[in-house]
Design an enzyme around this catalytic site. Structure first.
Site, short mmCIF file in Angstrom:
data_model
loop_
_atom_site.label_atom_id
_atom_site.label_comp_id
_atom_site.label_asym_id
_atom_site.label_seq_id
_atom_site.Cartn_x
_atom_site.Cartn_y
_atom_site.Cartn_z
N SER A 127 0.84 -1.21 0.00
CA SER A 127 0.00 0.00 0.00
C SER A 127 0.87 1.25 0.00
O SER A 127 1.98 1.26 0.56
CB SER A 127 -0.86 -0.01 1.26
N TYR A 152 -1.89 -1.50 11.09
CA TYR A 152 -2.19 -2.04 9.75
C TYR A 152 -1.09 -1.62 8.76
O TYR A 152 -0.52 -2.45 8.06
CB TYR A 152 -3.56 -1.56 9.25
N LYS A 156 2.14 -3.82 6.56
CA LYS A 156 2.49 -3.81 5.13
C LYS A 156 3.99 -3.59 4.97
O LYS A 156 4.65 -4.25 4.18
CB LYS A 156 1.71 -2.71 4.40
N TYR A 180 -0.39 -0.12 -3.79
CA TYR A 180 -1.61 0.45 -4.36
C TYR A 180 -1.88 1.82 -3.79
O TYR A 180 -1.72 2.05 -2.59
CB TYR A 180 -2.86 -0.38 -4.00
N PHE A 181 -2.41 2.67 -4.63
CA PHE A 181 -2.98 3.92 -4.14
C PHE A 181 -4.45 3.59 -3.80
O PHE A 181 -4.67 2.60 -3.12
CB PHE A 181 -2.69 5.05 -5.12
N LEU A 203 -13.95 5.96 1.60
CA LEU A 203 -14.80 7.01 1.03
C LEU A 203 -15.87 6.51 0.06
O LEU A 203 -17.06 6.82 0.22
CB LEU A 203 -13.90 8.04 0.31
C1 UD1 Z 1 -7.09 4.28 4.04
C2 UD1 Z 1 -5.95 4.04 4.95
C3 UD1 Z 1 -4.85 3.35 4.21
C4 UD1 Z 1 -5.34 2.06 3.63
C5 UD1 Z 1 -6.58 2.27 2.80
C6 UD1 Z 1 -7.20 0.93 2.50
C7 UD1 Z 1 -6.07 5.82 6.65
C8 UD1 Z 1 -5.41 7.03 7.19
N1 UD1 Z 1 -5.50 5.28 5.56
O1 UD1 Z 1 -6.65 5.14 2.99
O2 UD1 Z 1 -3.76 3.09 5.06
O3 UD1 Z 1 -4.35 1.43 2.84
O4 UD1 Z 1 -7.54 3.05 3.51
O5 UD1 Z 1 -8.35 1.08 1.77
O6 UD1 Z 1 -7.06 5.38 7.18
N2 UD1 Z 1 -13.08 10.48 3.62
C9 UD1 Z 1 -14.10 11.34 3.97
N3 UD1 Z 1 -15.22 10.81 4.53
C10 UD1 Z 1 -15.38 9.48 4.76
C11 UD1 Z 1 -14.32 8.60 4.39
C12 UD1 Z 1 -13.18 9.15 3.83
O7 UD1 Z 1 -14.01 12.55 3.77
O8 UD1 Z 1 -16.41 9.06 5.28
C13 UD1 Z 1 -11.86 11.03 2.98
C14 UD1 Z 1 -10.59 10.80 3.78
O9 UD1 Z 1 -10.36 11.85 4.65
C15 UD1 Z 1 -9.56 10.71 2.66
C16 UD1 Z 1 -10.32 10.16 1.47
O10 UD1 Z 1 -11.70 10.36 1.76
O11 UD1 Z 1 -9.12 11.99 2.32
C17 UD1 Z 1 -10.07 8.69 1.23
O12 UD1 Z 1 -10.28 8.00 2.44
P1 UD1 Z 1 -10.25 6.40 2.52
O13 UD1 Z 1 -11.12 5.83 1.46
O14 UD1 Z 1 -10.52 6.00 3.93
O15 UD1 Z 1 -8.77 6.02 2.09
P2 UD1 Z 1 -7.36 6.51 2.70
O16 UD1 Z 1 -7.50 7.28 3.93
O17 UD1 Z 1 -6.61 7.16 1.59
#
Ligand code: UD1
Length: 342
Positions: A127, A152, A156, A180-181, A203
């Protein structure tokens, strides 16, 4: 004979999409999954998509004897793609030992059994979390790694090291870690996709569950970041594009075109997209008005990250093909199908 690939976590989100791509490229597949965070019927869906249901062995990879038996039952495995892991960031902070035991022990067990049964190649599911908040964007594979912000994320990093050290110690084992992104979306058939248990942390599943009425509103975690619209930036890629990169990685190892015994590739689109841009694109491609509210920042979130995927483009001959709109539309089609089923 066709190459046989062992896919751990083969009914999981990325695993299931990869099994589909492997079968469509003519590989034989055997899946192993504990079903801790997935469902056995996903394997039947793989059969519906490809016309071939791969064998699915259900057990926990921490049980080394059962893993040993699996390698005996399926002789001639060419490579292992290792997805199986616990992946909830928040839960890992609460239960570090559970995460360290599961994710690390399973990886060690697989490597031991690969050595015992003379299986040479591993592709590992890593990741971009290993980069933390990088100083320079986009991130290349040479960017410095940062201390993990969760157990977690640390698993990795540790597993990457374990795999790398194993390739150094053994002339036999060769491996590729794929960093992965943010994978999103679902197979174009809408027969498989992300299946979060309980309230989604990520998200896109939260967006689709809000759109379908399962959640009241999406909380946007912060609009005061140092980004053009103030919300966080990530590199979102379609899960089927991501899956195809695993096929390329396996082909590279089996075909002997790897340049080193241990290689790392970033997998992303190379483009950063903000949370608000995701919402806008989702609304545009689905015609749905999403209920959302800006709230405070989420602890541990990084401000912005996106990939430099040049190395994967060049060396794996891989690049993303689906657009952000395609990916979000596919996530929505999957969500609708899922609710029809329930
Ligand atoms: C997260 C993990 C990452 C992991 C990945 C697996 C964290 C800090 N990072 O990535 O280590 O490999 O998931 O899938 O948890 N967001 C909102 N509202 C929401 C959910 C998310 O605004 O309800 C925003 C978050 O702030 C972020 C973006 O959406 O900016 C993406 O969030 P998310 O899908 O959880 O992924 P990551 O945080 O990038």
């Amino acid at each position: 004979m066709k190459n046989l690939i062992l896919v751990t976590g083969g009914t999981g989100y990325i695993g299931s999409h990869t099994v589909v791509e492997l079968i469509e490229k003519g590989f034989e597949v055997v899946s192993v999954d504990s079903l801790h965070n997935s469902e056995a019927w996903i394997n039947d869906r793989i059969g519906m998509i490809t016309g071939k249901t791969p064998p699915l062995e259900i057990f926990d990879l921490c049980e080394i004897d059962r893993l040993d038996n699996l390698f005996k039952k399926y002789p001639g495995i060419s490579a292992v793609i290792h997805f199986a892991a616990f992946k909830a960031v928040g839960e890992s902070v609460e239960k570090p030992l559970v995460y360290y035991r599961n994710n690390i022990l399973s990886t060690i067990n697989i490597l031991e059994m690969m050595k015992k049964h003379q299986v040479k190649y591993m592709v590992f599911s890593s990741s971009c979390t290993v980069y933390g908040q990088p100083d320079k964007l986009p991130v290349t594979e040479d960017s410095p790694l940062q201390p993990a912000t969760s157990p977690y994320g640390n698993t990795k990093k540790i597993c990457e090291d374990i795999i790398k050290d194993t390739t150094v110690a053994s002339n036999e084992i060769k491996a590729i870690s794929l960093r992965y992104f943010n994978p999103i979306g679902a197979h174009p058939s809408a027969l498989i996709g992300e299946l979060p248990r309980g309230v989604p942390e990520n998200l896109v599943p939260f967006i689709t569950q809000t759109a379908i009425g399962l959640r009241d509103e999406l909380k946007v975690f912060g609009n005061d970041y140092n980004t053009p619209d103030g919300s966080c930036i990530r590199d979102y890629l379609h899960v089927s594009d991501l899956a195809k990169a695993h096929v390329k990685a396996v082909e590279r190892l089996i075909g002997g075109s790897n340049k080193k015994d241990y290689e790392i590739f970033n997998l992303g689109t190379g483009k950063g997209v903000s949370v608000l841009e995701i919402i806008n694109t989702f609304e545009k491609v689905t015609g749905i008005k999403l209920k959302y509210r800006i709230t405070g920042r989420r602890a541990g979130d990084i401000e912005k990250i996106w990939a430099d995927a040049t190395l994967a483009n060049k060396e794996l001959g891989w690049k993303t093909e689906y657009s952000l709109g395609d990916a979000l539309k596919s996530a929505w089609e999957w969500e609708k199908n899922l609710r029809k089923m329930k």
